[in-house]
Design a protein around this motif. Structure first.
Motif, PDB file in Angstrom:
ATOM      1  N   THR A   1       0.820  -1.280  -0.228  1.00 54.04           N
ATOM      2  CA  THR A   1       0.016   0.100  -0.077  1.00 54.04           C
ATOM      3  C   THR A   1       0.685   1.338  -0.018  1.00 54.04           C
ATOM      4  OG1 THR A   1      -0.097  -0.127   2.499  1.00 54.04           O
ATOM      5  CG2 THR A   1      -1.887  -1.023   1.253  1.00 54.04           C
ATOM      6  N   GLU A   2       1.954   1.125   0.588  1.00 52.81           N
ATOM      7  CA  GLU A   2       2.591   2.545   0.888  1.00 52.81           C
ATOM      8  C   GLU A   2       3.128   3.254  -0.319  1.00 52.81           C
ATOM      9  OE1 GLU A   2       5.882   2.287   3.835  1.00 52.81           O
ATOM     10  OE2 GLU A   2       4.237   2.230   5.447  1.00 52.81           O
TER      11      GLU A   2
ATOM     12  N   TYR B   1      -2.847   8.089   1.775  1.00 57.51           N
ATOM     13  CA  TYR B   1      -3.662   6.980   0.934  1.00 57.51           C
ATOM     14  C   TYR B   1      -4.488   6.347   1.804  1.00 57.51           C
ATOM     15  CZ  TYR B   1      -0.018   8.356  -2.272  1.00 57.51           C
ATOM     16  OH  TYR B   1       1.131   9.227  -3.135  1.00 57.51           O
ATOM     17  N   GLY B   2      -5.740   5.824   1.376  1.00 54.98           N
ATOM     18  CA  GLY B   2      -6.775   5.173   1.920  1.00 54.98           C
ATOM     19  C   GLY B   2      -7.743   4.961   1.089  1.00 54.98           C
ATOM     20  N   PRO B   3      -9.021   4.541   1.776  1.00 53.50           N
ATOM     21  CA  PRO B   3     -10.383   4.281   0.885  1.00 53.50           C
ATOM     22  C   PRO B   3     -10.490   5.737  -0.124  1.00 53.50           C
ATOM     23  CG  PRO B   3     -10.498   3.765   3.094  1.00 53.50           C
ATOM     24  CD  PRO B   3      -9.401   4.285   3.393  1.00 53.50           C
TER      25      PRO B   3
ATOM     26  N   TRP C   1      -9.655  -0.245   2.940  1.00 49.91           N
ATOM     27  CA  TRP C   1      -7.844  -0.232   3.466  1.00 49.91           C
ATOM     28  C   TRP C   1      -7.878  -0.557   4.932  1.00 49.91           C
ATOM     29  CZ3 TRP C   1      -3.590   2.827   0.807  1.00 49.91           C
ATOM     30  CH2 TRP C   1      -2.545   2.870   1.589  1.00 49.91           C
ATOM     31  N   ASP C   2      -7.850  -1.635   5.576  1.00 47.93           N
ATOM     32  CA  ASP C   2      -8.105  -2.067   6.596  1.00 47.93           C
ATOM     33  C   ASP C   2      -6.679  -2.848   7.112  1.00 47.93           C
ATOM     34  OD1 ASP C   2      -8.908  -2.925   9.155  1.00 47.93           O
ATOM     35  OD2 ASP C   2     -10.016  -4.725   8.397  1.00 47.93           O
TER      36      ASP C   2
ATOM     37  N   PHE D   1      -6.606  -5.087   1.856  1.00 49.72           N
ATOM     38  CA  PHE D   1      -6.487  -4.213   0.759  1.00 49.72           C
ATOM     39  C   PHE D   1      -7.485  -4.600  -0.629  1.00 49.72           C
ATOM     40  CE2 PHE D   1      -3.652  -2.328  -2.551  1.00 49.72           C
ATOM     41  CZ  PHE D   1      -4.206  -0.785  -2.354  1.00 49.72           C
TER      42      PHE D   1
END
Length: 163
Positions: free
Chosen positions: A38-39, A62-64, A85-86, A91
């Motif tokens: 994710t990063e 970043y996220g939903p 994004w949990d 993901f």
């Protein structure tokens, strides 16, 4: 030209006409794997060789709702949005637009669970709705997709744990 796909919710992961599910055992812990997923989307080609380029389309954090642009080897292009994004467990993103003819809806999920040995059980799901010919092609390509995902999981694990 990119075509807009049907927006789907997380339930699509279970209801899609075509579902491909792959499970891998990783040495890395779920939080390490989640960070790598994710990063920084631009690192995906380093471990998932089917991906030629990937990048978030907006600034962090970043996220939903975050957007991503992805190009695969062979020229398929996708504009995606993060749905779930949990950290460090799940993901999920869906394809909003693609240049692949016949696609109607597409969603992918990376599910990470701690394993008994301290690593991670990774379950990757591709959920697709498409024209009948595309669905048939995806099913026929399943063995090649499985090899690609297995190799990507191995390289992802190596990036997380080092040599």
């Amino acid at each position: 030209m990119a075509k807009r796909l049907r927006p789907v919710t997380a339930e699509f992961l279970e209801l899609a006409p075509t579902r491909l599910v792959f499970v891998s055992q990783l040495r890395a812990k779920p939080d390490q794997v989640f960070r790598e997923l994710t990063e920084d989307a631009s690192t995906w080609p380093l471990w998932f060789t089917a991906v030629r380029s990937a990048a978030y389309t907006g600034p962090p954090p970043y996220g939903p709702g975050a957007g991503r642009a992805v190009t695969l080897r062979g020229g398929s292009r996708f504009v995606e949005s993060v749905v779930i994004w949990d950290a460090p467990h799940r993901f999920v993103y869906r394809v909003e637009q693609s240049n692949v003819p016949g696609l109607l809806a597409w969603m992918e999920e990376w599910l990470l669970a701690p394993s008994a040995d301290g690593g991670t059980v990774l379950r990757f799901t591709m959920a697709i709705d498409a024209a009948l010919t595309v669905r048939a092609a995806v099913r026929l390509a399943r063995p090649g997709i499985a090899r690609s995902v297995r190799a990507a999981a191995t390289r992802l694990d190596a990036r997380c744990t080092g040599p």
